[in-house]
Design an enzyme around this catalytic site. Structure first.
Site, short mmCIF file in Angstrom:
data_model
loop_
_atom_site.label_atom_id
_atom_site.label_comp_id
_atom_site.label_asym_id
_atom_site.label_seq_id
_atom_site.Cartn_x
_atom_site.Cartn_y
_atom_site.Cartn_z
N VAL A 79 29.63 69.34 3.64
CA VAL A 79 29.82 69.98 2.40
C VAL A 79 28.66 69.96 1.34
O VAL A 79 28.03 69.16 1.12
CB VAL A 79 31.03 69.37 1.61
N GLU A 166 29.05 38.77 4.58
CA GLU A 166 29.55 38.73 5.89
C GLU A 166 28.23 39.09 6.94
O GLU A 166 28.33 38.62 8.23
CB GLU A 166 30.71 39.74 6.18
#
Length: 420
Positions: A79, A166
């Protein structure tokens, strides 16, 4: 020629897919546009980068998701323009699409906060990012193994939120358990993992108990913590902190924050914190009818005005809620303010270790260690899109976390212009 739909959804993430699915089940003619042909499970991208999971476990074809909903059309295109007044979007191939309602759920991109040299880092917010990081990680290790000259290897992760924690934990486990077997103990002994953040704790939005546990666990795994000092500059071979500390760097991962992407920036809507749109309580954009902004493109609040988290579960709920409000609009009903169900926070810290804060606000149940780890596994299996993705993850995780047997094979190499 414009193509007309009842609802146009920009973005195939948690929010966009949830909205399109809900509307599709009600027979609404929906167009979903995304630059990628897949829906990605962003919370597990760090596992792709560290070769714990493959791409097929975290990415699912958008067309497969909507296979049973012929009234939902998927278009793969970038877009390039949004006219919120006309509810019209234009794509890079020059086509335009117009709807009665428009949902902007176009996600986010890395926010480097104007940090000098940040362009040499590896963000971790898309499948492409994860594959690129995995390729570079492999390349750094192969190069060091060939040289075998005793040179120290330093992996630096900037940002100590859930993604950074993480990732640092996964890198430390790779060094400790995988490299000794796949390469050699000598190479593993030369590798070091650093975690950097300007705030004094890891997992800043978590409770003090969770912060302390995660910090202790990371340190025990060998992660060197550099907290409480901002990054001043990043170079290809080092990270310079504002207190003068220099951290050697063979590879730098950016997990330091997000901002809304270019679709939102070019929409003409007033942008707030992080470049996101400060939406109304019913998730509509301010000052324009029939436009909703969701997920990482929006700053959403609860009924008391408290900021809602940029989490996958929140985006998923927002997508479903926005779809119900659109149905109410279409059928002459009344929109309702978004009532987010707070399920808490969680983050993986390492083998058999995680922190989980389950439930709403002050009533959260705090878990850490193996029990939180099991909760983390269960929640992520539930959130994964598609039965095959769930089966593949469940089949992979036991081998990885119990035996640490892992094939260190990557499917691409980093491009030379981005290799540190």
């Amino acid at each position: 020629m414009d193509e007309n739909y009842e609802v146009i959804v920009v973005g195939g993430g948690f929010a966009g897919v949830a909205a399109a699915r809900t509307l599709g089940r009600k027979g609404v003619r929906v167009l979903l546009i995304d630059k990628n042909p897949y829906h990605q499970f962003q919370p597990l991208l760090y596992q792709v980068a560290t070769v714990q999971l493959g791409v097929s476990e975290v990415a699912r074809s958008l067309r497969d998701i909507f296979r049973g909903q012929p009234n939902v059309r998927v278009v793969v295109a970038e877009v390039t323009g949004v006219d919120v007044g006309a509810k019209r979007v234009t794509t890079s191939d020059g086509k335009s699409y117009e709807g009665r309602f428009l949902i902007l759920a176009s996600g986010a991109e890395a926010n480097f906060f104007n940090t000098p040299g940040a362009e040499v880092t590896y963000p971790l917010y898309s499948v492409d990012d994860a594959v690129s990081l995995g390729g570079t990680l492999s390349n750094v290790l192969e190069t060091a193994d060939r040289a075998d000259d005793g040179t120290e290897i330093h992996f630096v992760v900037i940002g100590a939120g859930p993604t950074g924690v993480e990732t640092a934990g996964a890198l430390a486990e790779t060094v400790k358990y995988v490299l000794s077997d796949y390469f050699s103990p000598r190479l593993a002994s030369r590798c070091h993992v650093h975690l950097v953040d300007m705030v004094p704790n890891v997992l800043n939005v978590f409770s003090d108990k969770s912060k302390e546990y995660a910090g202790r666990r990371l340190a025990a795994m060998g992660v060197q913590l550099h907290l409480g000092t901002p990054v001043a500059e990043i170079a290809r071979d080092k990270v310079l902190l504002k207190d003068g500390t220099e951290i050697p760097a063979s590879l730098v991962v950016w997990a330091g924050g997000l901002k809304a992407g270019p679709v939102v920036a070019g929409s003409g809507l007033p942008q707030g914190r992080g470049g996101r749109i400060d939406v109304n309580p019913d998730l509509t954009a301010p000052g324009v009818e029939g436009v909703y902004v969701l997920g990482d493109a929006a700053n959403m609040t609860d009924a008391k005005g408290n900021q809602l988290p940029q989490l996958g579960s929140c985006a998923l709920q927002a997508g479903t809620w926005a779809a119900k409000n659109i149905l109410a609009d279409r059928d002459g009903g009344h929109r309702a303010p978004f009532a987010y169900v707070d399920k808490g926070y969680m983050a993986m810290v390492g083998r058999g270790s995680a922190v989980a804060e389950v439930g709403p606000g002050p009533k959260r149940v705090l878990l850490n260690g193996p029990l939180a780890f099991l909760a983390w596994l269960g929640v992520h299996v539930v959130l994964l899109s598609g039965t095959l993705q769930k089966i593949r993850a469940v089949a992979t995780w036991p081998s990885d976390y119990i035996t640490h047997r892992r094939s260190f094979v990557v499917l691409s190499r980093p491009d030379s212009s981005h290799t540190p």
